[in-house]
Design an enzyme around this catalytic site. Sequence first.
Site, PDB file in Angstrom:
ATOM      1  N   LYS A  89       0.261 -12.747   5.656  1.00 29.08           N
ATOM      2  CA  LYS A  89       0.023 -12.826   4.206  1.00 29.08           C
ATOM      3  C   LYS A  89      -0.694 -11.577   3.762  1.00 29.08           C
ATOM      4  O   LYS A  89      -1.705 -11.185   4.352  1.00 29.08           O
ATOM      5  CB  LYS A  89      -0.858 -14.062   3.914  1.00 29.08           C
ATOM      6  N   GLN A 110      -7.040  -7.164   5.764  1.00 25.09           N
ATOM      7  CA  GLN A 110      -6.468  -8.385   5.177  1.00 25.09           C
ATOM      8  C   GLN A 110      -6.580  -9.574   6.138  1.00 25.09           C
ATOM      9  O   GLN A 110      -6.833 -10.702   5.722  1.00 25.09           O
ATOM     10  CB  GLN A 110      -4.992  -8.140   4.822  1.00 25.09           C
ATOM     11  N   LYS A 113     -10.016 -10.815   5.691  1.00 24.84           N
ATOM     12  CA  LYS A 113     -10.195 -11.431   4.369  1.00 24.84           C
ATOM     13  C   LYS A 113      -9.541 -12.810   4.341  1.00 24.84           C
ATOM     14  O   LYS A 113     -10.125 -13.791   3.880  1.00 24.84           O
ATOM     15  CB  LYS A 113      -9.540 -10.531   3.315  1.00 24.84           C
ATOM     16  N   LYS A 125       0.275  -6.412   5.377  1.00 24.29           N
ATOM     17  CA  LYS A 125       0.290  -5.547   4.192  1.00 24.29           C
ATOM     18  C   LYS A 125       1.575  -4.747   4.229  1.00 24.29           C
ATOM     19  O   LYS A 125       2.132  -4.524   5.312  1.00 24.29           O
ATOM     20  CB  LYS A 125      -0.918  -4.600   4.218  1.00 24.29           C
ATOM     21  N   GLY A 164       1.639  -9.221  -4.582  1.00 19.53           N
ATOM     22  CA  GLY A 164       1.501  -7.924  -5.240  1.00 19.53           C
ATOM     23  C   GLY A 164       0.275  -7.158  -4.757  1.00 19.53           C
ATOM     24  O   GLY A 164      -0.579  -7.693  -4.055  1.00 19.53           O
ATOM     25  N   ASP A 165       0.204  -5.916  -5.109  1.00 21.12           N
ATOM     26  CA  ASP A 165      -0.969  -5.065  -4.926  1.00 21.12           C
ATOM     27  C   ASP A 165      -0.791  -3.930  -5.933  1.00 21.12           C
ATOM     28  O   ASP A 165      -0.089  -4.129  -6.933  1.00 21.12           O
ATOM     29  CB  ASP A 165      -1.054  -4.555  -3.471  1.00 21.12           C
ATOM     30  N   THR A 208      -7.927 -12.341  -8.616  1.00 26.23           N
ATOM     31  CA  THR A 208      -8.770 -11.388  -7.872  1.00 26.23           C
ATOM     32  C   THR A 208      -9.958 -10.951  -8.735  1.00 26.23           C
ATOM     33  O   THR A 208     -11.111 -10.967  -8.284  1.00 26.23           O
ATOM     34  CB  THR A 208      -7.940 -10.174  -7.410  1.00 26.23           C
ATOM     35  N   ASN A 239      -4.780  -4.490 -12.695  1.00 28.65           N
ATOM     36  CA  ASN A 239      -4.902  -5.945 -12.624  1.00 28.65           C
ATOM     37  C   ASN A 239      -6.339  -6.396 -12.317  1.00 28.65           C
ATOM     38  O   ASN A 239      -6.922  -7.198 -13.036  1.00 28.65           O
ATOM     39  CB  ASN A 239      -3.912  -6.449 -11.555  1.00 28.65           C
ATOM     40  N   SER A 376      -3.141 -17.280  -3.942  1.00 25.54           N
ATOM     41  CA  SER A 376      -1.802 -17.176  -3.336  1.00 25.54           C
ATOM     42  C   SER A 376      -1.588 -18.331  -2.354  1.00 25.54           C
ATOM     43  O   SER A 376      -0.481 -18.877  -2.261  1.00 25.54           O
ATOM     44  CB  SER A 376      -1.658 -15.860  -2.579  1.00 25.54           C
TER      45      SER A 376
HETATM   46  P1  NDP Z   1      -3.138  -1.727 -10.168  1.00 26.21           P
HETATM   47  O1  NDP Z   1      -2.022  -0.862  -9.738  1.00 26.21           O
HETATM   48  O2  NDP Z   1      -2.905  -2.811 -11.142  1.00 26.21           O
HETATM   49  O3  NDP Z   1      -4.319  -0.807 -10.750  1.00 26.21           O
HETATM   50  C1  NDP Z   1      -4.902   0.215 -10.014  1.00 26.21           C
HETATM   51  C2  NDP Z   1      -5.819   1.006 -10.964  1.00 26.21           C
HETATM   52  O4  NDP Z   1      -6.573   1.934 -10.178  1.00 26.21           O
HETATM   53  C3  NDP Z   1      -5.064   1.807 -12.013  1.00 26.21           C
HETATM   54  O5  NDP Z   1      -5.806   1.818 -13.196  1.00 26.21           O
HETATM   55  C4  NDP Z   1      -5.011   3.199 -11.388  1.00 26.21           C
HETATM   56  O6  NDP Z   1      -4.941   4.251 -12.346  1.00 26.21           O
HETATM   57  C5  NDP Z   1      -6.359   3.246 -10.690  1.00 26.21           C
HETATM   58  N1  NDP Z   1      -6.325   4.194  -9.577  1.00 26.21           N
HETATM   59  C6  NDP Z   1      -5.525   4.148  -8.491  1.00 26.21           C
HETATM   60  N2  NDP Z   1      -5.766   5.206  -7.695  1.00 26.21           N
HETATM   61  C7  NDP Z   1      -6.758   5.899  -8.302  1.00 26.21           C
HETATM   62  C8  NDP Z   1      -7.492   7.063  -7.956  1.00 26.21           C
HETATM   63  N3  NDP Z   1      -7.228   7.740  -6.831  1.00 26.21           N
HETATM   64  N4  NDP Z   1      -8.461   7.481  -8.812  1.00 26.21           N
HETATM   65  C9  NDP Z   1      -8.730   6.812  -9.954  1.00 26.21           C
HETATM   66  N5  NDP Z   1      -8.082   5.686 -10.329  1.00 26.21           N
HETATM   67  C10 NDP Z   1      -7.122   5.248  -9.506  1.00 26.21           C
HETATM   68  O7  NDP Z   1      -3.782  -2.305  -8.818  1.00 26.21           O
HETATM   69  P2  NDP Z   1      -4.694  -3.585  -8.599  1.00 26.21           P
HETATM   70  O8  NDP Z   1      -5.633  -3.721  -9.721  1.00 26.21           O
HETATM   71  O9  NDP Z   1      -3.818  -4.712  -8.215  1.00 26.21           O
HETATM   72  O10 NDP Z   1      -5.482  -3.173  -7.267  1.00 26.21           O
HETATM   73  C11 NDP Z   1      -6.678  -2.388  -7.315  1.00 26.21           C
HETATM   74  C12 NDP Z   1      -7.385  -2.489  -5.972  1.00 26.21           C
HETATM   75  O11 NDP Z   1      -7.687  -3.864  -5.690  1.00 26.21           O
HETATM   76  C13 NDP Z   1      -6.595  -1.998  -4.758  1.00 26.21           C
HETATM   77  O12 NDP Z   1      -7.506  -1.472  -3.809  1.00 26.21           O
HETATM   78  C14 NDP Z   1      -5.993  -3.274  -4.211  1.00 26.21           C
HETATM   79  O13 NDP Z   1      -5.663  -3.156  -2.849  1.00 26.21           O
HETATM   80  C15 NDP Z   1      -7.146  -4.231  -4.430  1.00 26.21           C
HETATM   81  N6  NDP Z   1      -6.779  -5.641  -4.443  1.00 26.21           N
HETATM   82  C16 NDP Z   1      -5.834  -6.095  -5.324  1.00 26.21           C
HETATM   83  C17 NDP Z   1      -5.521  -7.451  -5.323  1.00 26.21           C
HETATM   84  C18 NDP Z   1      -4.604  -8.031  -6.345  1.00 26.21           C
HETATM   85  O14 NDP Z   1      -4.506  -9.280  -6.390  1.00 26.21           O
HETATM   86  N7  NDP Z   1      -3.930  -7.253  -7.170  1.00 26.21           N
HETATM   87  C19 NDP Z   1      -6.104  -8.373  -4.325  1.00 26.21           C
HETATM   88  C20 NDP Z   1      -7.173  -7.789  -3.525  1.00 26.21           C
HETATM   89  C21 NDP Z   1      -7.443  -6.462  -3.572  1.00 26.21           C
HETATM   90  P3  NDP Z   1      -3.491   4.836 -12.817  1.00 26.21           P
HETATM   91  O15 NDP Z   1      -2.906   3.750 -13.644  1.00 26.21           O
HETATM   92  O16 NDP Z   1      -3.837   6.068 -13.577  1.00 26.21           O
HETATM   93  O17 NDP Z   1      -2.737   5.087 -11.562  1.00 26.21           O
END
Ligand code: NDP
Length: 441
Positions: A89, A110, A113, A125, A164-165, A208, A239, A376
Amino acid sequence: MQTLTHYMDALRARHPHFPELHQAVEEIARSVWPLLHDHPRWRQERVFDRLVEPDRVVSFRVVWTDDAGAVHVERGFRVQQSNLLGPYKGGLRFRPEVGESMLRFLAFEQAFKDALTGLPLGGAKGGATFDPRGRSEAEVMRFCQAFMAELGRHIGASLDVPAGDQGVGAREVGFLYGAYRRTHGLEQGVLTGKPLDVGGIPMRTQATGHGLVYFLREALRARDEDLATRRCLISGAGNVALHAAEKLIELGAKVVTLSDSGGALVCPGGLERECLGLVKRVKARGGSLADVADEVGGEHRPGEKPWAVAGDLALPCATENELDARDAERLAEAGVRAVAEGANMPCTAQAIATLKERGVLHLPGKAANAGGVAVSGLEMAQNAQREPWSGEAVDARLQEVMARIHAACLAHAPDRDDYDAGANRAAFARLARAMIGQGVP
Ligand code: NDP
């Protein structure tokens, strides 16, 4: 017994090109090495080594055609880390920088977690080098179909259940599921994070970010503190970031920053809840925070991170290693009370050390952001039972799970502020017991 230094040297020699994996393994190994001293059987049966090495890593070519008819070749991956506790997962990430090093570390984290949630979930992943930003919906759909043509043969509701991620939200999961169903037949439990009409569960998108805030609230409560009126620095505008912001505002805190890869958006008076919808719409069509700064009454700081802004709590919700030792120093200097990780491994090892030295609480992502995978798990149960859940029931369960994870961290922590060791040890103990219970292959 092998020393930690010796173990890490051997790991680096075996996988010289996986720096993120070294960082993640060392962080967990530091916490669990003392447990190996106390449990000879875990040591003899090489429990830690067996958890570090994934069950398998699949990599494949994905070919797709853009709207102009140009053919693109991307790389796709799935790292199946461990199914000791249940089906593999973990999320799928679509970003150009996706590669085996990044996914190996994410899959390893993961597995821990997922163990912390207490649910029957293994760890995995995956992802692809495809960048959905700025692509049309038809292009995203074609890519998802091409990706699933290969991934589909490696997953299944009782085998491996992706979600998703970064770059993969409900829309992408819907396209992925449609492609899977057409080839493999109806099997709703094969993916989570699906749109509601496709077998998704209410609140998965929010889980999340909301779960992160529930976890932070538990940590503050344990110290007789609360969230109301606290000034919160959030990085990211995706997200996790936007749903954490939504819940913080609902609970009376002030969200003074967001950020994206173009820079930071600073709103000293706190963002209004209504502004989050605007940010979401602009980001969804490939825009940047600079485009919304005036409308939300904030200032855009190109190329900057949020960590120099004055605040009480910091929630890094963008990506790995986005908060370094200098940032940690600044946060401590400004009097920040706690750093709660929404992203996976957003703090460097040196940043965590600095936060601890300076007495700033560090709440690690594997515990604090586990709400998404926990919901999930509920989506899998919903699909198996064919019995829809209500949003209220999911939210109540999410709060319960986050409180349980918080309690497990405290129960395993060597001192009450060491959430890193608490989370690592609680997860490791569950995995080790499951491994021993299933014998040596
Ligand atoms: P999204 O793609 O929805 O959003 C990611 C955000 O981070 C965007 O605003 C992006 O900006 C920004 N970003 C990415 N890389 C950089 C960088 N190098 N510098 C500055 N800003 C950056 O992803 P999520 O919100 O889903 O995921 C965010 C984090 O949370 C990840 O580490 C993910 O693994 C973790 N996570 C997510 C889960 C989920 O349910 N979605 C669950 C658990 C963990 P831009 O749009 O400009 O690229």
